[in-house]
Motif scaffolding. Structure first.
Motif, PDB file in Angstrom:
ATOM      1  N   TRP A 135     -41.734 -46.402  -1.833  1.00  0.00           N
ATOM      2  CA  TRP A 135     -40.369 -46.268  -1.620  1.00  0.00           C
ATOM      3  C   TRP A 135     -39.966 -45.759  -0.052  1.00  0.00           C
ATOM      4  N   GLU A 136     -40.657 -44.324   0.096  1.00  0.00           N
ATOM      5  CA  GLU A 136     -40.594 -43.941   1.371  1.00  0.00           C
ATOM      6  C   GLU A 136     -41.215 -44.778   2.526  1.00  0.00           C
ATOM      7  N   ARG A 137     -42.364 -45.506   2.545  1.00  0.00           N
ATOM      8  CA  ARG A 137     -42.874 -46.258   3.291  1.00  0.00           C
ATOM      9  C   ARG A 137     -41.985 -47.471   3.588  1.00  0.00           C
ATOM     10  N   LEU A 138     -41.672 -48.019   2.529  1.00  0.00           N
ATOM     11  CA  LEU A 138     -40.697 -49.382   2.631  1.00  0.00           C
ATOM     12  C   LEU A 138     -39.355 -49.173   3.235  1.00  0.00           C
ATOM     13  N   GLY A 139     -38.726 -47.840   2.989  1.00  0.00           N
ATOM     14  CA  GLY A 139     -37.460 -47.597   3.443  1.00  0.00           C
ATOM     15  C   GLY A 139     -37.662 -46.934   4.996  1.00  0.00           C
ATOM     16  N   ARG A 140     -38.607 -46.654   5.578  1.00  0.00           N
ATOM     17  CA  ARG A 140     -38.852 -46.220   7.185  1.00  0.00           C
ATOM     18  C   ARG A 140     -38.909 -47.509   7.792  1.00  0.00           C
ATOM     19  N   LEU A 141     -39.359 -48.400   7.065  1.00  0.00           N
ATOM     20  CA  LEU A 141     -39.443 -49.946   7.856  1.00  0.00           C
ATOM     21  C   LEU A 141     -37.990 -50.562   7.629  1.00  0.00           C
ATOM     22  N   CYS A 142     -37.545 -50.486   6.358  1.00  0.00           N
ATOM     23  CA  CYS A 142     -36.377 -51.732   6.118  1.00  0.00           C
ATOM     24  C   CYS A 142     -34.997 -51.131   6.481  1.00  0.00           C
ATOM     25  N   TRP A 143     -34.899 -49.828   5.701  1.00  0.00           N
ATOM     26  CA  TRP A 143     -33.549 -49.170   5.972  1.00  0.00           C
ATOM     27  C   TRP A 143     -33.677 -47.604   6.816  1.00  0.00           C
ATOM     28  N   PRO A 144     -34.104 -47.557   7.757  1.00  0.00           N
ATOM     29  CA  PRO A 144     -34.379 -46.331   8.493  1.00  0.00           C
ATOM     30  C   PRO A 144     -32.995 -45.216   8.369  1.00  0.00           C
ATOM     31  N   GLY A 145     -32.079 -45.677   8.556  1.00  0.00           N
ATOM     32  CA  GLY A 145     -30.873 -44.884   8.697  1.00  0.00           C
ATOM     33  C   GLY A 145     -29.916 -44.248   7.383  1.00  0.00           C
ATOM     34  N   LEU A 146     -30.683 -44.760   6.296  1.00  0.00           N
ATOM     35  CA  LEU A 146     -30.286 -44.554   4.819  1.00  0.00           C
ATOM     36  C   LEU A 146     -31.069 -43.414   4.093  1.00  0.00           C
ATOM     37  N   ALA A 147     -31.835 -42.740   4.789  1.00  0.00           N
ATOM     38  CA  ALA A 147     -32.476 -41.755   4.407  1.00  0.00           C
ATOM     39  C   ALA A 147     -31.799 -40.474   3.721  1.00  0.00           C
ATOM     40  N   GLY A 148     -32.255 -39.935   2.475  1.00  0.00           N
ATOM     41  CA  GLY A 148     -31.316 -39.031   1.956  1.00  0.00           C
ATOM     42  C   GLY A 148     -31.278 -37.721   2.618  1.00  0.00           C
ATOM     43  N   VAL A 149     -31.910 -37.323   3.128  1.00  0.00           N
ATOM     44  CA  VAL A 149     -31.806 -35.863   4.368  1.00  0.00           C
ATOM     45  C   VAL A 149     -32.468 -36.289   5.673  1.00  0.00           C
ATOM     46  N   HIS A 150     -31.765 -35.536   6.504  1.00  0.00           N
ATOM     47  CA  HIS A 150     -32.219 -35.240   8.040  1.00  0.00           C
ATOM     48  C   HIS A 150     -33.198 -34.031   7.897  1.00  0.00           C
ATOM     49  N   ILE A 151     -34.280 -33.963   8.562  1.00  0.00           N
ATOM     50  CA  ILE A 151     -35.003 -32.925   8.849  1.00  0.00           C
ATOM     51  C   ILE A 151     -35.224 -32.731  10.179  1.00  0.00           C
ATOM     52  N   ALA A 152     -34.638 -31.697  10.745  1.00  0.00           N
ATOM     53  CA  ALA A 152     -34.779 -31.304  12.202  1.00  0.00           C
ATOM     54  C   ALA A 152     -35.421 -29.975  12.313  1.00  0.00           C
ATOM     55  N   GLU A 153     -36.515 -29.961  13.334  1.00  0.00           N
ATOM     56  CA  GLU A 153     -37.229 -28.961  13.538  1.00  0.00           C
ATOM     57  C   GLU A 153     -36.623 -28.450  15.167  1.00  0.00           C
ATOM     58  N   ALA A 154     -36.227 -27.330  15.261  1.00  0.00           N
ATOM     59  CA  ALA A 154     -35.606 -26.741  16.514  1.00  0.00           C
ATOM     60  C   ALA A 154     -36.274 -25.283  16.739  1.00  0.00           C
ATOM     61  N   SER A 155     -36.350 -25.203  18.112  1.00  0.00           N
ATOM     62  CA  SER A 155     -36.861 -23.839  18.698  1.00  0.00           C
ATOM     63  C   SER A 155     -35.636 -22.837  19.042  1.00  0.00           C
ATOM     64  N   LYS A 156     -35.834 -21.699  19.326  1.00  0.00           N
ATOM     65  CA  LYS A 156     -34.991 -20.891  19.620  1.00  0.00           C
ATOM     66  C   LYS A 156     -34.891 -20.742  21.044  1.00  0.00           C
ATOM     67  N   SER A 157     -33.560 -20.827  21.609  1.00  0.00           N
ATOM     68  CA  SER A 157     -33.336 -20.779  23.215  1.00  0.00           C
ATOM     69  C   SER A 157     -32.869 -19.583  23.532  1.00  0.00           C
ATOM     70  N   LEU A 158     -33.335 -19.069  24.686  1.00  0.00           N
ATOM     71  CA  LEU A 158     -32.828 -17.860  25.017  1.00  0.00           C
ATOM     72  C   LEU A 158     -31.530 -17.844  25.849  1.00  0.00           C
ATOM     73  N   TYR A 159     -31.237 -19.234  26.269  1.00  0.00           N
ATOM     74  CA  TYR A 159     -30.205 -19.465  27.357  1.00  0.00           C
ATOM     75  C   TYR A 159     -29.282 -20.133  26.489  1.00  0.00           C
ATOM     76  N   ALA A 160     -27.769 -19.562  26.740  1.00  0.00           N
ATOM     77  CA  ALA A 160     -26.604 -20.312  26.118  1.00  0.00           C
ATOM     78  C   ALA A 160     -26.272 -21.600  26.969  1.00  0.00           C
ATOM     79  N   PRO A 161     -26.162 -22.592  26.563  1.00  0.00           N
ATOM     80  CA  PRO A 161     -25.816 -23.743  27.103  1.00  0.00           C
ATOM     81  C   PRO A 161     -24.690 -23.729  28.129  1.00  0.00           C
ATOM     82  N   ALA A 162     -24.786 -24.254  29.517  1.00  0.00           N
ATOM     83  CA  ALA A 162     -23.656 -24.028  30.513  1.00  0.00           C
ATOM     84  C   ALA A 162     -22.623 -24.928  30.027  1.00  0.00           C
ATOM     85  N   ALA A 163     -21.217 -24.308  30.199  1.00  0.00           N
ATOM     86  CA  ALA A 163     -20.123 -25.041  29.781  1.00  0.00           C
ATOM     87  C   ALA A 163     -19.782 -25.953  31.303  1.00  0.00           C
TER      88      ALA A 163
END
Length: 233
Positions: free
Chosen positions: A192-220
């Protein structure tokens, strides 16, 4: 409604929960193929996924927020601790990896929680968030633990991470199959996972995000007042 640890532990003992754990664990392993000598913090209800790294990491701690309660993990030698979201009892820059599961969607104040996780993550190290996708069936079906709390669009999750001084580095999705108890799904969840990635990629149950630690705040960026112009001295 925020689920407590008993509800979550019970879910992961069901056939549907075992399939969900196996499917979500695959992208986690792709993100972190080598955990040798790393210090890993699992925050929320992460034990089903921490088991994937128990043979590699130098140290693993499962931190569970007070509002959901705590369950011992692992059974033979407990490494679980009950914590307050806004005051994690760990030194600054202590962990090399942080895995966040079943918590951000129910957090009373997501940004202060992420800032606490930022504090205890070492510079140059990584955090992974597993969060329910607003567009998925898993966020709508009552028996799914991903239907509890606030689901996210990818853009919302991206913005929340950046506000807390994390830089999203990689994205994945999982749980394309509907949350069914039918035997065919439980047997063929990976297909089902293989089929879903091809046919309905936006309907997955969860987002999985990998993020790094930034030492600088975003400039406003502050826009210039309407109609103002530079004038020669």
């Amino acid at each position: 409604m925020q689920l407590d640890v008993r509800d979550l532990a019970d879910f992961y003992q069901t056939p549907l929960g075992l399939v969900a754990r196996r499917i979500i664990a695959q992208p986690l392993r792709r993100f972190w193929p080598d955990m040798q000598g790393r210090r890993l913090l699992g925050y929320g209800f992460a034990p089903p996924y921490l088991n994937e790294f128990s043979g590699d990491a130098e140290r693993i701690i499962a931190a569970m927020p007070a509002r959901t309660g705590i369950a011992a993990w692992p059974a033979e030698k407990n490494r679980a601790v009950l914590v307050e979201e806004d005051a994690l009892p760990f030194p600054d820059a202590f962990f090399d990896r942080i895995l966040v599961v079943h918590v951000l969607e129910g957090a009373e104040a997501p940004r202060p929680l992420l800032r606490q996780l930022w504090r205890v993550l070492a510079p140059g190290c990584l955090l992974v968030v597993v969060a329910p996708n607003r567009a998925s069936l898993w966020a709508q079906v009552e028996r799914s633990p991903f239907a509890s709390g606030r689901p996210f669009r990818r853009g919302e999750l991206d913005g929340l991470l950046r506000e807390a001084m994390f830089i999203p580095e990689a994205w994945s999705r999982a749980l394309y199959a509907p949350p069914l108890l039918r035997r065919s799904f439980l047997r063929d969840g990976v297909n089902w996972e293989r089929l879903g990635r091809l046919c309905w990629p936006g309907l997955a149950g969860v987002h999985i995000a990998e993020a790094s630690k930034s030492l600088y705040a975003p400039a406003a960026v502050t826009p210039s007042p309407s109609g103002s112009h530079l004038v020669p001295a």
